[in-house]
Scaffold this active site. Structure first.
Site, PDB file in Angstrom:
ATOM      1  CG  ASP A   7      -1.667   1.218   1.481  1.00 48.33           C
ATOM      2  OD1 ASP A   7      -2.249   1.732   0.511  1.00 48.33           O
ATOM      3  OD2 ASP A   7      -1.696   1.708   2.628  1.00 48.33           O
ATOM      4  CG  ASP A   9      -1.950   7.451   0.627  1.00 46.65           C
ATOM      5  OD1 ASP A   9      -1.289   8.502   0.619  1.00 46.65           O
ATOM      6  OD2 ASP A   9      -2.628   7.068  -0.345  1.00 46.65           O
TER       7      ASP A   9
END
EC number: 3.1.3.3
Length: 206
Positions: A7, A9
């Protein structure tokens, strides 16, 4: 060859891109509330993404690019990626955020690919609309399966790393399921839990 999917963020990057953009544009509190609901799983990811991006309508694209060029990487990101590459991992980022940010991180970190969404703009300003490959809660899991088929890499040789609800769709297709400083909804699906905000903590589990 192995596969590591991250991922972006609050995982590879220290913070949430859309929250940072929103604070610069004066709509931070409204966007924060929606982001929190989405990451905890209380709001549908697609709807929350559309609602948040709509609040950025009229923001100068040049400001977006400037902010995205100066985002802070997570502690240990460079060292972890370097070690994964040394161990013959293909390293990829899947983000429900934006290409403006992930493409710069790809260059900085030497990632093999980045898959994320596009902030639409017209005449140098955001239109408040968004499109792309990572629009739904299920998008990351679907893309992971596609990537595994293309690369000929099995789930046994795959690691997924994330922090929020929309990362959960990756976990059924990865042997190593890393919850990094994660929300409870993701932690309960993980088999590796990292509490410290330092990606080098993952090295002990390789």
């Amino acid at each position: 060859m192995k596969l590591a999917v991250f991922d972006f963020d609050s995982t590879l990057m220290d913070g949430e891109t859309i929250d940072i953009l929103a604070h610069h544009y004066g709509v931070g509190e409204e966007v924060d509330r929606i982001t929190k609901g989405a990451m905890e799983g209380g709001l549908d990811f697609y709807e929350s993404l559309k609602r948040r991006v709509a609040l950025l309508r009229g923001m100068e694209l040049s400001l977006v690019e400037e902010i995205c060029a100066n985002l802070t990487l997570m502690e240990g990101a460079k060292e972890l990626i370097q070690e994964l590459k040394r161990r013959d991992y293909k390293v990829v980022v899947f983000s429900g955020g934006f290409k403006n940010a992930t493409s710069k991180a790809r260059e900085t970190l030497g990632l093999d690919a980045d898959f994320s969404n596009i902030l639409h703009h017209k005449e140098g300003k955001l239109t408040g609309e968004v499109g792309g490959e990572m629009m739904f809660g299920s998008s990351k899991g679907e893309m992971m399966q596609t990537l595994q088929r293309l690369l000929g890499i099995s789930p046994e040789l795959t690691m997924a790393v994330g922090d929020g609800a929309n990362d959960a769709s990756m976990f059924p297709f990865a042997k190593q399921r890393v919850a990094f400083c994660a929300k409870p909804i993701l932690r309960e699906k993980a088999n590796i839990i990292i509490e410290k905000k330092d990606l080098r903590e993952i090295l002990a589990h390789l």
